[in-house]
Design a protein around this motif. Structure first.
Motif, PDB file in Angstrom:
ATOM      1  N   UNK A   1       2.484 118.088  32.889  1.00  0.00           N
ATOM      2  CA  UNK A   1       1.751 118.102  34.145  1.00  0.00           C
ATOM      3  C   UNK A   1       1.705 116.709  34.739  1.00  0.00           C
ATOM      4  N   UNK A   2       1.474 116.636  36.043  1.00  0.00           N
ATOM      5  CA  UNK A   2       1.271 115.375  36.736  1.00  0.00           C
ATOM      6  C   UNK A   2      -0.062 115.417  37.457  1.00  0.00           C
ATOM      7  N   UNK A   3      -0.418 114.311  38.108  1.00  0.00           N
ATOM      8  CA  UNK A   3      -1.654 114.223  38.880  1.00  0.00           C
ATOM      9  C   UNK A   3      -1.302 113.709  40.270  1.00  0.00           C
ATOM     10  N   UNK A   4      -1.864 114.329  41.285  1.00  0.00           N
ATOM     11  CA  UNK A   4      -1.568 114.005  42.674  1.00  0.00           C
ATOM     12  C   UNK A   4      -2.837 113.549  43.382  1.00  0.00           C
ATOM     13  N   UNK A   5      -2.715 112.450  44.159  1.00  0.00           N
ATOM     14  CA  UNK A   5      -3.839 111.968  44.960  1.00  0.00           C
ATOM     15  C   UNK A   5      -4.048 112.886  46.150  1.00  0.00           C
ATOM     16  N   UNK A   6      -5.191 112.730  46.821  1.00  0.00           N
ATOM     17  CA  UNK A   6      -5.541 113.587  47.959  1.00  0.00           C
ATOM     18  C   UNK A   6      -4.556 113.457  49.117  1.00  0.00           C
ATOM     19  N   UNK A   7      -3.868 112.308  49.220  1.00  0.00           N
ATOM     20  CA  UNK A   7      -2.901 112.131  50.315  1.00  0.00           C
ATOM     21  C   UNK A   7      -1.526 112.696  49.974  1.00  0.00           C
ATOM     22  N   UNK A   8      -1.391 113.339  48.817  1.00  0.00           N
ATOM     23  CA  UNK A   8      -0.130 113.944  48.417  1.00  0.00           C
ATOM     24  C   UNK A   8       0.745 113.056  47.550  1.00  0.00           C
ATOM     25  N   UNK A   9       0.361 111.786  47.388  1.00  0.00           N
ATOM     26  CA  UNK A   9       1.116 110.866  46.542  1.00  0.00           C
ATOM     27  C   UNK A   9       0.990 111.298  45.094  1.00  0.00           C
ATOM     28  N   UNK A  10       2.119 111.314  44.402  1.00  0.00           N
ATOM     29  CA  UNK A  10       2.092 111.653  42.988  1.00  0.00           C
ATOM     30  C   UNK A  10       1.612 110.437  42.214  1.00  0.00           C
ATOM     31  N   UNK A  11       0.474 110.551  41.564  1.00  0.00           N
ATOM     32  CA  UNK A  11      -0.150 109.421  40.887  1.00  0.00           C
ATOM     33  C   UNK A  11       0.384 109.228  39.479  1.00  0.00           C
ATOM     34  N   UNK A  12       0.563 110.310  38.765  1.00  0.00           N
ATOM     35  CA  UNK A  12       1.016 110.236  37.382  1.00  0.00           C
ATOM     36  C   UNK A  12       2.182 111.196  37.219  1.00  0.00           C
ATOM     37  N   UNK A  13       3.323 110.666  36.833  1.00  0.00           N
ATOM     38  CA  UNK A  13       4.509 111.493  36.673  1.00  0.00           C
ATOM     39  C   UNK A  13       4.820 111.807  35.220  1.00  0.00           C
ATOM     40  N   UNK A  14       3.995 111.355  34.347  1.00  0.00           N
ATOM     41  CA  UNK A  14       4.263 111.554  32.933  1.00  0.00           C
ATOM     42  C   UNK A  14       4.189 113.013  32.550  1.00  0.00           C
ATOM     43  N   UNK A  15       4.784 113.349  31.448  1.00  0.00           N
ATOM     44  CA  UNK A  15       4.704 114.711  30.934  1.00  0.00           C
ATOM     45  C   UNK A  15       3.380 114.926  30.239  1.00  0.00           C
ATOM     46  N   UNK A  16       2.325 114.981  31.005  1.00  0.00           N
ATOM     47  CA  UNK A  16       0.978 115.117  30.458  1.00  0.00           C
ATOM     48  C   UNK A  16       0.707 116.527  29.970  1.00  0.00           C
TER      49      UNK A  16
ATOM     50  N   UNK B   1      -5.023 116.560  29.505  1.00  0.00           N
ATOM     51  CA  UNK B   1      -5.012 115.165  29.955  1.00  0.00           C
ATOM     52  C   UNK B   1      -4.928 115.073  31.473  1.00  0.00           C
ATOM     53  N   UNK B   2      -4.108 115.925  32.081  1.00  0.00           N
ATOM     54  CA  UNK B   2      -3.975 115.923  33.541  1.00  0.00           C
ATOM     55  C   UNK B   2      -5.308 116.290  34.195  1.00  0.00           C
ATOM     56  N   UNK B   3      -6.015 117.262  33.640  1.00  0.00           N
ATOM     57  CA  UNK B   3      -7.309 117.662  34.194  1.00  0.00           C
ATOM     58  C   UNK B   3      -8.332 116.534  34.070  1.00  0.00           C
ATOM     59  N   UNK B   4      -8.324 115.826  32.943  1.00  0.00           N
ATOM     60  CA  UNK B   4      -9.251 114.713  32.747  1.00  0.00           C
ATOM     61  C   UNK B   4      -8.970 113.592  33.753  1.00  0.00           C
ATOM     62  N   UNK B   5      -7.712 113.253  33.941  1.00  0.00           N
ATOM     63  CA  UNK B   5      -7.354 112.209  34.909  1.00  0.00           C
ATOM     64  C   UNK B   5      -7.728 112.650  36.322  1.00  0.00           C
ATOM     65  N   UNK B   6      -7.432 113.893  36.659  1.00  0.00           N
ATOM     66  CA  UNK B   6      -7.736 114.402  38.000  1.00  0.00           C
ATOM     67  C   UNK B   6      -9.242 114.421  38.261  1.00  0.00           C
TER      68      UNK B   6
END
Length: 95
Positions: free
Chosen positions: A19-34, A38-43
């Motif tokens: 999984x990845x994490x995306x900011x509100x503006x659509x920018x992909x913040x984390x591209x790692x294979x989370x 982990x993705x939910x915690x970061x988000x």
């Protein structure tokens, strides 16, 4: 210190089989294979920071969380953990 405002969202599988994490503006913040967890915690980081700030302010405000015009008390350990997390998030942690 400024932060990218929330909400942050998780991006389903497709990034290195994770999984990845995306900011509100659509920018992909984390591209790692989370992992999804982990993705939910970061988000959740912006929401967690806002909650921590609200609790911290309420604890120090008459009639805060406890109501009835009194101060809310937390155990010393709980307060120290809360403050340490808040200071870390704001870049003000003590070494």
């Amino acid at each position: 210190m400024t932060y990218t405002p929330g909400p942050w969202t998780i991006v389903p599988r497709g990034f290195l089989d994770g999984y990845g994490v995306q900011f509100s503006d659509g920018t992909l913040a984390v591209r790692l294979g989370l992992t999804e967890a982990d993705a939910r915690l970061i988000a959740a980081a912006p929401d967690l920071l806002a909650a921590l700030r609200a609790v911290s302010a309420s604890v120090l405000t008459p009639g805060g969380l406890g109501g009835e015009g009194g101060y809310t008390t937390l155990s010393g350990d709980t307060y120290r953990v809360m403050r340490a997390a808040l200071l870390k998030a704001e870049g003000r942690e003590k070494p």
